[in-house]
Design a protein around this motif. Structure first.
Motif, PDB file in Angstrom:
ATOM      1  N   SER A 134      10.056  12.250   3.542  1.00  0.00           N
ATOM      2  CA  SER A 134       8.906  11.452   3.976  1.00  0.00           C
ATOM      3  C   SER A 134       7.941  11.231   2.819  1.00  0.00           C
ATOM      4  O   SER A 134       8.060  11.843   1.756  1.00  0.00           O
ATOM      5  N   GLU A 135       6.958  10.388   3.043  1.00  0.00           N
ATOM      6  CA  GLU A 135       5.963  10.097   2.010  1.00  0.00           C
ATOM      7  C   GLU A 135       5.182  11.341   1.605  1.00  0.00           C
ATOM      8  O   GLU A 135       4.754  11.459   0.467  1.00  0.00           O
TER       9      GLU A 135
ATOM     10  N   PRO B 101       9.089   1.746   2.681  1.00  0.00           N
ATOM     11  CA  PRO B 101       9.683   1.648   1.343  1.00  0.00           C
ATOM     12  C   PRO B 101       9.331   2.839   0.452  1.00  0.00           C
ATOM     13  O   PRO B 101       9.898   2.988  -0.616  1.00  0.00           O
ATOM     14  N   TYR B 102       8.433   3.688   0.909  1.00  0.00           N
ATOM     15  CA  TYR B 102       7.971   4.803   0.077  1.00  0.00           C
ATOM     16  C   TYR B 102       8.640   6.122   0.437  1.00  0.00           C
ATOM     17  O   TYR B 102       8.324   7.154  -0.124  1.00  0.00           O
TER      18      TYR B 102
ATOM     19  N   GLU C  16      -3.213   7.093   3.952  1.00  0.00           N
ATOM     20  CA  GLU C  16      -2.612   8.394   4.263  1.00  0.00           C
ATOM     21  C   GLU C  16      -1.089   8.290   4.160  1.00  0.00           C
ATOM     22  O   GLU C  16      -0.508   7.282   4.551  1.00  0.00           O
ATOM     23  N   PRO C  17      -0.428   9.334   3.645  1.00  0.00           N
ATOM     24  CA  PRO C  17       1.040   9.316   3.613  1.00  0.00           C
ATOM     25  C   PRO C  17       1.612   9.625   5.000  1.00  0.00           C
ATOM     26  O   PRO C  17       1.018  10.371   5.779  1.00  0.00           O
ATOM     27  N   SER C  18       2.761   9.051   5.275  1.00  0.00           N
ATOM     28  CA  SER C  18       3.456   9.325   6.527  1.00  0.00           C
ATOM     29  C   SER C  18       4.196  10.659   6.417  1.00  0.00           C
ATOM     30  O   SER C  18       4.759  10.987   5.376  1.00  0.00           O
TER      31      SER C  18
ATOM     32  N   LEU D  13       0.829  -1.200   0.000  1.00  0.00           N
ATOM     33  CA  LEU D  13       0.000   0.000   0.000  1.00  0.00           C
ATOM     34  C   LEU D  13       0.867   1.255   0.000  1.00  0.00           C
ATOM     35  O   LEU D  13       1.229   1.772   1.060  1.00  0.00           O
ATOM     36  N   PRO D  14       1.198   1.762  -1.177  1.00  0.00           N
ATOM     37  CA  PRO D  14       1.877   3.057  -1.206  1.00  0.00           C
ATOM     38  C   PRO D  14       0.889   4.129  -0.754  1.00  0.00           C
ATOM     39  O   PRO D  14      -0.330   3.890  -0.735  1.00  0.00           O
ATOM     40  N   PRO D  15       1.383   5.302  -0.382  1.00  0.00           N
ATOM     41  CA  PRO D  15       0.449   6.356   0.004  1.00  0.00           C
ATOM     42  C   PRO D  15      -0.451   6.721  -1.177  1.00  0.00           C
ATOM     43  O   PRO D  15      -0.044   6.657  -2.326  1.00  0.00           O
TER      44      PRO D  15
END
Length: 187
Positions: free
Chosen positions: A166-167, A131-132, A73-75, A45-47
């Motif tokens: 960050s993402e 990983p993103y 949601e992105p980190s 699950l990428p953002p």
């Protein structure tokens, strides 16, 4: 863990997850034990939005497709798990207790590390939190990123900047002042 029960009459599902969910385990058990189910897997699950389909083929040949739209949601965390330094001349660090003193701490952004003169290159190993995240390395300034994380050391101070992104594109810079000890050349 997110559990979603599929309803035989509903084919489209929207799932909203926070930044802690990096994968989603998709599993399905059909009412008809003879039915063929595809799309059962762990999906990364990428953002942002991920669309995943589960297809159920009944014994009569009819097909039903369930569509999962997953929004993650992105980190906003730009920290890595760790940044390690590999040195093929590691045995030289024992020559003097001032050499190779380094322990990564995500709250420390400036490091001054001395290496023996014979250490002409080191490799930065960045272990990402997800990983993103993105990571770049620079020499001296943030103008142009280097191609790789194995870097040559000139005698004296060598400054490397590792940019963690960050993402959600927040940035944090870790500065490494690596001193290739010129005095060791004459020992």
């Amino acid at each position: 863990i997110a559990i979603i029960w599929l309803n035989a009459t509903k084919e489209d599902y929207e799932i909203n997850l926070d930044e802690t969910h990096l994968t989603l385990k998709v599993d399905a058990v059909p009412k008809d034990k003879e039915a063929l189910v595809t799309g059962i897997e762990d999906i990364p699950l990428p953002p942002g939005k991920t669309i995943h389909e589960i297809s159920v083929t009944a014994t009569d040949g009819s097909i039903r497709v369930y569509t999962l739209t997953i929004n993650r949601e992105p980190s906003s965390n730009p920290n890595p798990k760790s940044i390690d330094i590999n040195n093929i001349y590691d045995y030289l660090c024992d020559l003097n207790d001032i050499y190779c003193n380094y322990v990564f701490d995500k709250d420390i952004t400036n490091y001054d590390i001395k290496y023996p003169y014979d250490t002409d290159n080191i490799t930065f190993v960045v272990n990402k939190l997800t990983p993103y995240q993105d990571v770049k390395i620079y020499k001296d300034n943030l103008d142009t990123p280097l191609e790789g994380f194995k870097v040559n050391l000139e005698p004296g101070i060598n400054t490397f900047l590792i940019e963690m992104i960050s993402e959600d594109k927040q940035s944090k810079i870790f500065t490494y002042n690596i001193d290739r000890d010129i005095t060791g050349k004459y020992l």
